[in-house]
Design an enzyme around this catalytic site. Structure first.
Site, PDB file in Angstrom:
ATOM      1  N   LEU A   1      61.786 -24.636  19.239  1.00  0.00           N
ATOM      2  CA  LEU A   1      60.722 -24.778  20.145  1.00  0.00           C
ATOM      3  C   LEU A   1      60.208 -23.067  20.348  1.00  0.00           C
ATOM      4  CD1 LEU A   1      58.974 -26.671  21.670  1.00  0.00           C
ATOM      5  CD2 LEU A   1      59.930 -26.265  23.949  1.00  0.00           C
ATOM      6  N   ASP A   2      59.065 -22.666  20.213  1.00  0.00           N
ATOM      7  CA  ASP A   2      58.725 -21.311  20.041  1.00  0.00           C
ATOM      8  C   ASP A   2      59.048 -20.534  21.602  1.00  0.00           C
ATOM      9  OD1 ASP A   2      58.027 -21.191  17.562  1.00  0.00           O
ATOM     10  OD2 ASP A   2      55.767 -21.231  17.856  1.00  0.00           O
ATOM     11  N   THR A   3      59.416 -19.427  21.699  1.00  0.00           N
ATOM     12  CA  THR A   3      59.631 -18.761  22.989  1.00  0.00           C
ATOM     13  C   THR A   3      58.355 -18.953  23.975  1.00  0.00           C
ATOM     14  OG1 THR A   3      61.272 -17.012  22.013  1.00  0.00           O
ATOM     15  CG2 THR A   3      60.097 -16.480  24.156  1.00  0.00           C
TER      16      THR A   3
ATOM     17  N   THR B   1      56.159 -21.236  24.065  1.00  0.00           N
ATOM     18  CA  THR B   1      55.957 -22.824  24.242  1.00  0.00           C
ATOM     19  C   THR B   1      56.779 -23.407  25.321  1.00  0.00           C
ATOM     20  OG1 THR B   1      55.277 -22.945  21.934  1.00  0.00           O
ATOM     21  CG2 THR B   1      55.516 -24.861  23.236  1.00  0.00           C
TER      22      THR B   1
ATOM     23  N   ARG C   1      50.420 -23.668  15.837  1.00  0.00           N
ATOM     24  CA  ARG C   1      49.553 -22.564  16.002  1.00  0.00           C
ATOM     25  C   ARG C   1      48.610 -22.155  15.152  1.00  0.00           C
ATOM     26  NH1 ARG C   1      54.332 -18.941  18.599  1.00  0.00           N
ATOM     27  NH2 ARG C   1      52.687 -17.473  18.839  1.00  0.00           N
TER      28      ARG C   1
END
Length: 256
Positions: free
Chosen positions: A77-79, A81, A190
């Site tokens: 999970l992206d930072t 997000t 994204r």
């Protein structure tokens, strides 16, 4: 919205699911070494520098909350997000989760707030993705139909409205969109939204918005169809995802 929460905990199955806040890392990178410029030795590098007192990764929080377990992240999970993250604390649990992701049987749902009003209520993007060679930091990806990896995301518009966030985008057309990635490429949602002409509000990498206080992308749900039962791990979107979108036009005389 910056609070960790335990979404699911089952010692028998070996899984813990956590609501990760926005703007925190999953893991805590350790130091590493690289060759000196003359190639005769090695120098230590540090990848993680706390940005404020108490700056802690999801890994840090798990180690404090569950100190006697080894935590393995089942997916990324992206930072920037927020949302649900599944961890395994046994090899067996990690292996069974990895199998579902590898076979693309794990199903994810996200919620995003994007710029503009999409023309269609539903659409799918299959643009291929690869590393962006022009990004000197090595962070960004790009759409690359010639050499990129196959990627697929489906989108559904939940609401069209107007940005209610104070700042330079106040009153701009925005939409709340459900996102369902089939593949799991880095920054896939994204990039596919940017490719559709509807970048995510607050996405400093793929939009021109450096004004919003966060990136408006949230992992709503992860559904894992194990052989004996299907487990669903879910966490509702933060209140700001609804409050950021007004159904009615807003006065735009001057920035709020």
């Amino acid at each position: 919205e910056r609070k960790y929460e335990t979404v699911f905990e089952c010692a028998q199955r070996g899984f813990i699911a956590v609501h990760k806040p926005f703007a925190v890392r999953l893991d805590t990178p350790r130091g590493w070494s690289e060759k000196t410029e003359d190639g005769t030795g090695r120098v230590e590098k540090v990848r993680f520098i706390p940005r404020w007192d108490g700056d802690a990764s999801c890994e840090d929080w798990l180690n404090i909350r569950f100190p006697d377990m080894h935590h393995r992240f089942c997916h990324q999970l992206d930072t920037a997000t927020s949302g649900v993250v599944l961890t395994a604390n046994t090899r067996e649990a990690a292996g069974s989760a990895a199998k579902l992701f590898r076979e693309r049987r794990a199903k994810k749902r996200y919620l995003a707030v994007v710029f503009g009003w999409p023309e269609n209520d539903e659409w799918t993007v299959e643009a291929k993705l690869s590393k962006d060679p022009d990004d000197v930091k090595g962070f960004k990806e790009r759409v690359d139909e010639e050499n990129g990896k196959a990627s697929e995301t489906s989108f559904t518009v939940i609401q069209r409205g107007y940005c209610a966030l104070e700042g330079r985008h106040f009153g701009a057309k925005v939409s709340r969109v459900e996102c369902r990635p089939v593949t799991g490429r880095r920054h896939q949602i994204r990039l596919h939204l940017m490719h559709s002409g509807h970048s995510i509000l607050g996405d400093q990498a793929y939009s021109e918005d450096s004004d919003s206080f966060r990136m408006f992308l949230h992992a709503l749900e992860l559904k894992m169809p194990f052989d004996d039962e299907t487990l669903t791990f879910a966490t509702p979107p933060p209140p700001s995802f609804e409050e950021a979108v007004s159904a009615e036009p807003l006065a735009t005389t001057g920035n709020r």
